[in-house]
Scaffold this motif. Sequence first.
Motif: not given
Length: 258
Positions: A34-36, A41-50
């Motif tokens: 679950t943590t992984a 998904f947090l990484l995907l969200w951060l990348i989408s904001m770049l």
Amino acid sequence: MADKSKTTIIVKKIKKGHEAHHGGSWKVAYADFTTAMMAFFLLLWLISMLEPAKRAAIADYFTNFNLFQSGQSFMQQTSAIHEEVKPAQAENPAERFKEQMKKAIEEKLKELKDHIMIDTVEGGVRIQIVDLEGEPMFPLSSAEPTEKAREILKVVADNIKDEPAKIAVEGHTDAVPFRGGKTTNWELSTARASSARRELEKNGVAPEKIARVVGYADTMPLIKDDPKDPRNRRISIILMFEKGQTPSQTNYIQEKQG
């Protein structure tokens, strides 16, 4: 002779124990999974904001990644990218300019800062240059600014001339009747606003940035409980940062809120 018909038969049932359970190890594995997934998904969200260029830089990093090659780590690079992007996304031009103007006043107009009031209005920033008791910004019945007023207007002009905003200049008087023949506080407030506009343009503000110059006489007092308070005599300079909104709309909002 014993009676065999009364013989008691005892049946002993042996319960087999349950198979040994697996303990709590599955919970640990599930929590790690679950943590992984959350991190992914947090990484995907951060990348989408770049910005696209920043995403391309990250992709290039992993494409050419070499474990044995020294240099900046991925965390260092992405941290630098995040620091670049965050201010651009979070920046509010009105708040930024307000803080910029406050800093300029502290540095260049410290002795005159009591004459200056700054607040945010709908979509912009309002700078008010006010009279104090015995310290007017314009001589009595005159539309010519004092040296102190010119000094303040110069610093204001230096800070607003490069801002992407339209500018409104307003003149206000107190409720003391004007003593000068047929001239009234309407003419005086308008003349002072025009004088302030000329000072701004003389100090580098482009004429096309001026959206409106108007006098309100004593109809919009700053100190409503005392219409004759000297602080009601003031010049208001309003910067409008929002597209599609004119200074006149802002004044209407202010009046409704006041």
